[in-house]
Design a protein around this motif. Structure first.
Motif, PDB file in Angstrom:
ATOM      1  N   ASN A  11      -3.584 -16.273  50.393  1.00  0.00           N
ATOM      2  CA  ASN A  11      -2.494 -16.525  51.343  1.00  0.00           C
ATOM      3  C   ASN A  11      -1.125 -16.393  50.669  1.00  0.00           C
ATOM      4  OD1 ASN A  11      -1.513 -17.053  53.915  1.00  0.00           O
ATOM      5  ND2 ASN A  11      -1.487 -19.269  53.611  1.00  0.00           N
ATOM      6  N   ASN A  12      -0.962 -15.326  49.894  1.00  0.00           N
ATOM      7  CA  ASN A  12       0.321 -15.083  49.227  1.00  0.00           C
ATOM      8  C   ASN A  12       1.427 -14.830  50.244  1.00  0.00           C
ATOM      9  OD1 ASN A  12      -0.962 -15.297  46.775  1.00  0.00           O
ATOM     10  ND2 ASN A  12      -1.141 -13.095  46.444  1.00  0.00           N
ATOM     11  N   ASP A  13       2.632 -15.176  49.863  1.00  0.00           N
ATOM     12  CA  ASP A  13       3.798 -14.949  50.712  1.00  0.00           C
ATOM     13  C   ASP A  13       4.212 -13.486  50.566  1.00  0.00           C
ATOM     14  OD1 ASP A  13       5.920 -15.368  52.363  1.00  0.00           O
ATOM     15  OD2 ASP A  13       7.221 -16.225  50.827  1.00  0.00           O
ATOM     16  N   LEU A  14       4.000 -12.677  51.611  1.00  0.00           N
ATOM     17  CA  LEU A  14       4.254 -11.238  51.555  1.00  0.00           C
ATOM     18  C   LEU A  14       5.552 -10.923  52.285  1.00  0.00           C
ATOM     19  CD1 LEU A  14       0.663  -9.936  52.369  1.00  0.00           C
ATOM     20  CD2 LEU A  14       1.660 -10.439  50.135  1.00  0.00           C
ATOM     21  N   ILE A  15       6.522 -10.390  51.555  1.00  0.00           N
ATOM     22  CA  ILE A  15       7.808 -10.003  52.136  1.00  0.00           C
ATOM     23  C   ILE A  15       8.063  -8.543  51.791  1.00  0.00           C
ATOM     24  CG2 ILE A  15      10.297 -10.397  52.126  1.00  0.00           C
ATOM     25  CD1 ILE A  15       9.764 -13.307  51.490  1.00  0.00           C
ATOM     26  N   TYR A  16       8.200  -7.699  52.814  1.00  0.00           N
ATOM     27  CA  TYR A  16       8.412  -6.277  52.605  1.00  0.00           C
ATOM     28  C   TYR A  16       9.890  -5.904  52.537  1.00  0.00           C
ATOM     29  CZ  TYR A  16       3.532  -6.227  54.124  1.00  0.00           C
ATOM     30  OH  TYR A  16       2.192  -6.469  54.256  1.00  0.00           O
ATOM     31  N   GLY A  17      10.746  -6.757  53.001  1.00  0.00           N
ATOM     32  CA  GLY A  17      12.178  -6.473  53.028  1.00  0.00           C
ATOM     33  C   GLY A  17      12.869  -7.451  53.963  1.00  0.00           C
ATOM     34  N   TYR A  18      14.069  -7.075  54.438  1.00  0.00           N
ATOM     35  CA  TYR A  18      14.828  -7.966  55.313  1.00  0.00           C
ATOM     36  C   TYR A  18      15.515  -7.155  56.408  1.00  0.00           C
ATOM     37  CZ  TYR A  18      14.160 -11.621  51.825  1.00  0.00           C
ATOM     38  OH  TYR A  18      13.606 -12.532  50.968  1.00  0.00           O
ATOM     39  N   ASN A  19      15.582  -7.749  57.575  1.00  0.00           N
ATOM     40  CA  ASN A  19      16.399  -7.236  58.670  1.00  0.00           C
ATOM     41  C   ASN A  19      17.625  -8.121  58.837  1.00  0.00           C
ATOM     42  OD1 ASN A  19      14.908  -4.981  59.506  1.00  0.00           O
ATOM     43  ND2 ASN A  19      13.538  -6.225  60.765  1.00  0.00           N
ATOM     44  N   HIS A  31      23.260  -7.940  63.972  1.00  0.00           N
ATOM     45  CA  HIS A  31      24.247  -6.878  64.158  1.00  0.00           C
ATOM     46  C   HIS A  31      25.494  -7.102  63.302  1.00  0.00           C
ATOM     47  CE1 HIS A  31      26.476  -3.695  66.109  1.00  0.00           C
ATOM     48  NE2 HIS A  31      27.462  -4.545  66.352  1.00  0.00           N
ATOM     49  N   ASP A  32      25.907  -8.358  63.168  1.00  0.00           N
ATOM     50  CA  ASP A  32      27.123  -8.655  62.392  1.00  0.00           C
ATOM     51  C   ASP A  32      26.818  -9.021  60.944  1.00  0.00           C
ATOM     52  OD1 ASP A  32      25.923 -11.064  62.751  1.00  0.00           O
ATOM     53  OD2 ASP A  32      27.636 -12.056  63.723  1.00  0.00           O
ATOM     54  N   GLY A  33      25.543  -8.985  60.550  1.00  0.00           N
ATOM     55  CA  GLY A  33      25.165  -9.295  59.182  1.00  0.00           C
ATOM     56  C   GLY A  33      25.127 -10.773  58.858  1.00  0.00           C
ATOM     57  N   ALA A  34      25.331 -11.634  59.854  1.00  0.00           N
ATOM     58  CA  ALA A  34      25.384 -13.069  59.583  1.00  0.00           C
ATOM     59  C   ALA A  34      24.000 -13.663  59.340  1.00  0.00           C
ATOM     60  CB  ALA A  34      26.062 -13.790  60.745  1.00  0.00           C
ATOM     61  N   LYS A  35      22.946 -13.047  59.916  1.00  0.00           N
ATOM     62  CA  LYS A  35      21.591 -13.568  59.760  1.00  0.00           C
ATOM     63  C   LYS A  35      20.720 -12.556  59.034  1.00  0.00           C
ATOM     64  CE  LYS A  35      21.602 -16.568  63.828  1.00  0.00           C
ATOM     65  NZ  LYS A  35      20.908 -16.915  65.105  1.00  0.00           N
ATOM     66  N   LYS A  36      19.897 -13.064  58.151  1.00  0.00           N
ATOM     67  CA  LYS A  36      19.011 -12.238  57.320  1.00  0.00           C
ATOM     68  C   LYS A  36      17.582 -12.743  57.522  1.00  0.00           C
ATOM     69  CE  LYS A  36      18.475 -11.132  52.374  1.00  0.00           C
ATOM     70  NZ  LYS A  36      19.066 -11.396  51.032  1.00  0.00           N
ATOM     71  N   ILE A  37      16.714 -11.892  58.062  1.00  0.00           N
ATOM     72  CA  ILE A  37      15.364 -12.297  58.432  1.00  0.00           C
ATOM     73  C   ILE A  37      14.350 -11.487  57.633  1.00  0.00           C
ATOM     74  CG2 ILE A  37      13.724 -12.535  60.331  1.00  0.00           C
ATOM     75  CD1 ILE A  37      16.121 -12.617  62.221  1.00  0.00           C
ATOM     76  N   ALA A  38      13.403 -12.172  57.011  1.00  0.00           N
ATOM     77  CA  ALA A  38      12.384 -11.513  56.197  1.00  0.00           C
ATOM     78  C   ALA A  38      11.426 -10.710  57.071  1.00  0.00           C
ATOM     79  CB  ALA A  38      11.615 -12.543  55.388  1.00  0.00           C
ATOM     80  N   ILE A  39      11.037  -9.534  56.574  1.00  0.00           N
ATOM     81  CA  ILE A  39      10.032  -8.706  57.238  1.00  0.00           C
ATOM     82  C   ILE A  39       8.676  -9.047  56.625  1.00  0.00           C
ATOM     83  CG2 ILE A  39       9.274  -6.364  57.745  1.00  0.00           C
ATOM     84  CD1 ILE A  39      12.157  -5.458  57.270  1.00  0.00           C
ATOM     85  N   THR A  40       7.781  -9.608  57.423  1.00  0.00           N
ATOM     86  CA  THR A  40       6.471 -10.048  56.951  1.00  0.00           C
ATOM     87  C   THR A  40       5.377  -9.453  57.829  1.00  0.00           C
ATOM     88  OG1 THR A  40       6.566 -12.026  58.336  1.00  0.00           O
ATOM     89  CG2 THR A  40       7.450 -12.214  56.094  1.00  0.00           C
ATOM     90  N   PRO A  41       4.116  -9.518  57.389  1.00  0.00           N
ATOM     91  CA  PRO A  41       3.024  -9.037  58.253  1.00  0.00           C
ATOM     92  C   PRO A  41       2.941  -9.891  59.516  1.00  0.00           C
ATOM     93  CG  PRO A  41       2.282  -9.358  55.980  1.00  0.00           C
ATOM     94  CD  PRO A  41       3.634  -9.975  56.073  1.00  0.00           C
ATOM     95  N   PRO A  42       2.374  -9.341  60.595  1.00  0.00           N
ATOM     96  CA  PRO A  42       2.212 -10.129  61.825  1.00  0.00           C
ATOM     97  C   PRO A  42       1.424 -11.413  61.596  1.00  0.00           C
ATOM     98  CG  PRO A  42       1.783  -7.808  62.247  1.00  0.00           C
ATOM     99  CD  PRO A  42       1.920  -7.961  60.765  1.00  0.00           C
ATOM    100  N   ALA A  43       0.457 -11.362  60.678  1.00  0.00           N
ATOM    101  CA  ALA A  43      -0.316 -12.554  60.314  1.00  0.00           C
ATOM    102  C   ALA A  43      -0.523 -12.524  58.804  1.00  0.00           C
ATOM    103  CB  ALA A  43      -1.652 -12.580  61.037  1.00  0.00           C
ATOM    104  N   PRO A  44      -0.346 -13.657  58.111  1.00  0.00           N
ATOM    105  CA  PRO A  44      -0.497 -13.656  56.649  1.00  0.00           C
ATOM    106  C   PRO A  44      -1.922 -13.377  56.196  1.00  0.00           C
ATOM    107  CG  PRO A  44      -0.225 -15.902  57.488  1.00  0.00           C
ATOM    108  CD  PRO A  44       0.043 -14.986  58.633  1.00  0.00           C
ATOM    109  N   GLN A  45      -2.905 -13.735  57.020  1.00  0.00           N
ATOM    110  CA  GLN A  45      -4.306 -13.488  56.709  1.00  0.00           C
ATOM    111  C   GLN A  45      -5.012 -12.942  57.944  1.00  0.00           C
ATOM    112  OE1 GLN A  45      -5.404 -17.494  55.260  1.00  0.00           O
ATOM    113  NE2 GLN A  45      -5.940 -16.524  53.317  1.00  0.00           N
TER     114      GLN A  45
END
Length: 362
Positions: A314-322, A325-339
């Protein structure tokens, strides 16, 4: 989260696709073969979008291609494949000719070296053609050198490649084909069925160096989908007395880059407001398969019971970030389900599909 007025929002999309393809083959001399044919695609996509404004788009394409290739066995140790492809798109109102060429030379027992050159074209995405149908094909030119040695118990392969990208689609300041890029790297593969009794394992590694100047990129950058280093190892062990196989798959990749592009009104250009590299990620997958038909030589049906789990730890998988529009929020791109857990049963009659069922779960 941005506010979406669902009461005034509607999106309707219709897609139709038809294809006809024919391939003909004729033996030239000895085992040399000439192969030629063609295909026709009809694609129809209509999109209607309505919120505070209305937008309608119709993409209709009659796509025709002709191709020909010859497999030539020049000597007992030297073979060549010569070919080409012609394509014409009514939507783009453009045609192209793509030559392909490869040589393979037998260097020794169960070993060969090959060289390949080819040009490949691709239509822009529909999401780009919505804004401008006066775009050209994107083009990739491939150069590949490969060495492979294969026997009953061992397989070794090393491949180096260079790919040049031209006429990539830029979306700023307008939709055009001014983009470019490259990709180069090395791939290694090793499979061993004999060193450890009853164990079959294979290892693969790839190194990738790539940059592209396309979409709204302000400069040539490594795309966010590309990792520099990837590695995987698969191990299979079948225990005959209990008719059960145990399989492990481990994958590792270095972190992928991510960017936040913001429009600078003062310079009328996109700039990199934030960037970084996601952390490396690794996963371990496990599966087991029970095959009751093993040892039954006259079996007419073949049953495989399979159970598997991905990302065992159950490793924490992060492929990048979205970014917002204004750059104020940064959201991790992860798999739909960790397992992912799977329990299944595969049954085939007449033809033994056991190995296919096992390999599909590796």
């Amino acid at each position: 989260m941005p506010y979406l007025d669902t009461a005034n929002f509607s999106l309707v999309s219709r897609q139709d696709l038809s294809q006809i393809k024919a391939v003909f083959e004729k033996r030239i001399t000895g085992i040399s073969v000439l192969r030629f044919g063609g295909e026709y695609w009809y694609a129809y996509t209509r999109t209607q979008y309505k919120n505070y404004y209305s937008y309608n788009s119709l993409l209709q394409d009659n796509f025709t291609s002709l191709f020909g290739e010859a497999d030539l066995y020049i000597t007992n140790g030297l073979a060549a494949k010569l070919g080409g492809r012609f394509e014409q798109s009514s939507l783009l109102n453009r045609a192209n000719i793509a030559p392909r060429l490869s040589f393979a030379y037998k260097t020794g027992m169960d070993a060969q070296m090959s060289l390949a050159y080819g040009v490949f074209y691709q239509k822009p995405e529909n999401t780009q053609l919505y804004f401008n149908t006066n775009l050209d094909y994107t083009r990739a030119t491939h150069y590949i050198i490969n060495y492979q040695k294969m026997s009953k118990d061992y397989t070794f392969r090393i491949e180096a490649f260079y790919k040049k990208y031209e006429a990539l689609v830029k979306t700023f300041p307008s939709y055009n084909n001014a983009g470019s890029g490259y990709a180069q790297g090395v791939e290694l593969f090793w499979r061993d069925k004999a060193s450890f009794k009853g164990v079959d394992y294979w290892i693969s590694y790839s190194y990738l160096d790539t940059k592209r100047d396309y979409l709204n990129f302000p400069q040539p950058l490594q795309p966010s989908f590309a990792a520099n280093h990837t590695f995987s190892i698969v191990t299979k062990k079948f225990i005959l007395p209990i008719k059960t196989g145990f399989n492990f798959t481990y994958s590792y990749a270095t972190g992928r880059p991510y960017y936040d592009f913001l429009y600078n009104a003062a310079t009328a250009k996109y700039v990199i407001a934030d960037q970084g590299t996601a952390k490396p990620f690794s996963t371990l997958g496990f599966s087991l398969n029970y095959v009751p038909s093993v040892g039954k030589p006259n079996a007419k049906s073949f049953l495989v019971l399979v159970a598997s789990i991905t990302n065992v730890f159950n490793n924490d998988l992060i492929y990048g970030y979205n970014y917002s529009h204004d750059g104020a929020k940064k959201i991790a791109i992860t798999p739909p389900a960790p397992q992912f857990f799977f329990i299944g049963c595969f049954l085939s009659f007449g033809v033994d599909r056991t190995q296919d069922a096992i390999n599909n779960n590796l």
